[in-house]
Design a protein around this motif. Structure first.
Motif, PDB file in Angstrom:
ATOM      1  N   SER A  40      -2.357  -5.578  -1.445  1.00 12.96           N
ATOM      2  CA  SER A  40      -2.210  -5.441  -0.003  1.00 12.96           C
ATOM      3  C   SER A  40      -1.021  -4.541   0.300  1.00 12.96           C
ATOM      4  N   VAL A  41      -1.207  -3.625   1.251  1.00 13.40           N
ATOM      5  CA  VAL A  41      -0.139  -2.694   1.601  1.00 13.40           C
ATOM      6  C   VAL A  41       0.240  -2.874   3.064  1.00 13.40           C
ATOM      7  N   LEU A  42       1.528  -3.126   3.296  1.00 16.22           N
ATOM      8  CA  LEU A  42       2.056  -3.304   4.644  1.00 16.22           C
ATOM      9  C   LEU A  42       3.089  -2.212   4.905  1.00 16.22           C
ATOM     10  N   VAL A  43       3.249  -1.860   6.179  1.00 17.15           N
ATOM     11  CA  VAL A  43       4.311  -0.913   6.524  1.00 17.15           C
ATOM     12  C   VAL A  43       5.030  -1.416   7.775  1.00 17.15           C
TER      13      VAL A  43
ATOM     14  N   CYS B 136      -4.009  -2.030   4.058  1.00 21.33           N
ATOM     15  CA  CYS B 136      -5.161  -2.462   3.260  1.00 21.33           C
ATOM     16  C   CYS B 136      -4.907  -3.858   2.715  1.00 21.33           C
ATOM     17  N   GLY B 137      -5.983  -4.560   2.422  1.00 18.89           N
ATOM     18  CA  GLY B 137      -5.875  -5.917   1.880  1.00 18.89           C
ATOM     19  C   GLY B 137      -5.769  -6.988   2.953  1.00 18.89           C
TER      20      GLY B 137
ATOM     21  N   LYS C 160      -3.353   8.611   1.388  1.00 22.45           N
ATOM     22  CA  LYS C 160      -4.697   8.062   1.169  1.00 22.45           C
ATOM     23  C   LYS C 160      -4.903   7.746  -0.321  1.00 22.45           C
ATOM     24  N   THR C 161      -4.403   8.631  -1.180  1.00 23.97           N
ATOM     25  CA  THR C 161      -4.529   8.400  -2.631  1.00 23.97           C
ATOM     26  C   THR C 161      -3.873   7.084  -3.020  1.00 23.97           C
ATOM     27  N   MET C 162      -2.697   6.837  -2.450  1.00 25.96           N
ATOM     28  CA  MET C 162      -1.985   5.588  -2.758  1.00 25.96           C
ATOM     29  C   MET C 162      -2.778   4.379  -2.268  1.00 25.96           C
ATOM     30  N   LEU C 163      -3.339   4.497  -1.068  1.00 30.21           N
ATOM     31  CA  LEU C 163      -4.094   3.366  -0.519  1.00 30.21           C
ATOM     32  C   LEU C 163      -5.382   3.125  -1.313  1.00 30.21           C
ATOM     33  N   ASP C 164      -6.025   4.199  -1.739  1.00 29.31           N
ATOM     34  CA  ASP C 164      -7.236   4.045  -2.564  1.00 29.31           C
ATOM     35  C   ASP C 164      -6.905   3.329  -3.868  1.00 29.31           C
ATOM     36  N   LEU C 165      -5.764   3.732  -4.440  1.00 29.82           N
ATOM     37  CA  LEU C 165      -5.313   3.101  -5.683  1.00 29.82           C
ATOM     38  C   LEU C 165      -5.016   1.619  -5.439  1.00 29.82           C
ATOM     39  N   ALA C 166      -4.343   1.331  -4.329  1.00 31.79           N
ATOM     40  CA  ALA C 166      -4.002  -0.062  -3.997  1.00 31.79           C
ATOM     41  C   ALA C 166      -5.273  -0.891  -3.803  1.00 31.79           C
ATOM     42  N   ARG C 167      -6.253  -0.325  -3.096  1.00 28.93           N
ATOM     43  CA  ARG C 167      -7.527  -1.048  -2.864  1.00 28.93           C
ATOM     44  C   ARG C 167      -8.209  -1.350  -4.181  1.00 28.93           C
TER      45      ARG C 167
END
Lengths: 141, 114
Positions: free
Chosen positions: B90-93, B16-17, B78-85
């Motif tokens: 921005s979230v990278l892996v 995300c981001g 998904k909860t973590m990504l929603d929180l990050a958004r």
């Protein structure tokens, strides 16, 4: 402006929600970014501490024009030796807390680092009250 | 270096981001200890961590960290990504280890905090 929030013990999924709400509010009030960061980091440590270690309690924030006072008051079980708890690396955290990335014995020292005035009143089998005062310094984060 | 260069350096996937890939990132901090992260007062940090839970995102939020790299394929929920958004983080892996990721990024000019 006074805000009061209830902290649920052991509710790790929601730990940080209070700090997040307060952060949004401080931004809306145009508190300087550097001060927001100090307040929020200390508040977040206190919130996680309360979720992790206490039987529950309340966090009260008094936001004023020149300063902010944040008080975290729980209903126990208390810190038998506050001086020891202030030592970096000293911790009573469970493995569950450590899995969350906390419990390294940095919480209270971290709170001290970010506050202008800090008072901790506690004792064995007693409530713990942490009072954190911040005088706005201005400037960026 | 830019977030885009970070993505290329560690062969990361952006979860995300994506809209922030041209953002300049000055320094990096690698840790699984969130209290350690909370001691930082520096801005423009990339958090490199193997700790994949809500508190990693919350800690970034409280510390004004706008980008997180999860190593060893620790894919966030998904909860973590929603929180990050919701916090414009921005979230990278990456499949690379924390050591390899840090080394490659350091070699490319990402500065250490301490």
């Amino acid at each position: 402006m006074r805000l009061t929030y209830v902290v649920t013990p052991g509710d790790f999924a929601n730990a940080g929600k209070i700090s997040s709400s307060v952060k949004s509010l401080l931004k809306q009030l145009n508190i300087p970014p550097g001060d927001i960061k100090r307040i929020i980091v200390a508040l977040y440590e206190a919130e996680v501490n309360m979720v992790a270690h206490s039987y529950g309690g309340e966090i009260t924030c008094d936001i004023e024009a020149e300063q902010a006072l944040v008080e975290a008051l729980d209903v126990g079980p208390g810190i038998p030796d506050v001086g020891l708890a202030m030592t970096e690396g000293w911790s009573t955290a469970t493995s569950e807390i450590r899995e969350l990335g906390f419990g390294a014995g940095m919480g209270l020292p971290n709170i001290k680092k970010h506050t202008d005035e800090l008072e901790i009143v506690s004792g064995k089998d007693s409530p713990t009250k942490i009072s954190m005062k911040f005088y706005y310094r201005g400037g960026p984060s | 270096m830019t977030l885009r260069e970070i993505v290329e350096t560690v062969n990361a996937t952006v979860l995300c981001g994506e809209e922030n890939l041209d953002r300049e990132v000055e320094s990096g901090f690698a840790s699984d200890l969130m209290s350690d992260v909370l001691t930082l007062l520096t801005d423009n940090i990339l958090l490199i961590t193997g700790l994949s839970n809500n508190q990693a995102i919350r800690t970034a939020e409280m510390s004004d960290i706008q980008q997180i790299l999860f190593v060893r394929n620790k894919v966030p929920t998904k909860t973590m990504l929603d929180l990050a958004r919701s916090q414009q983080i921005s979230v990278l892996v990456t499949s690379y280890s924390m050591f390899k990721s840090s080394g490659l990024l350091f070699a490319k000019g990402l500065k250490p905090v301490y």
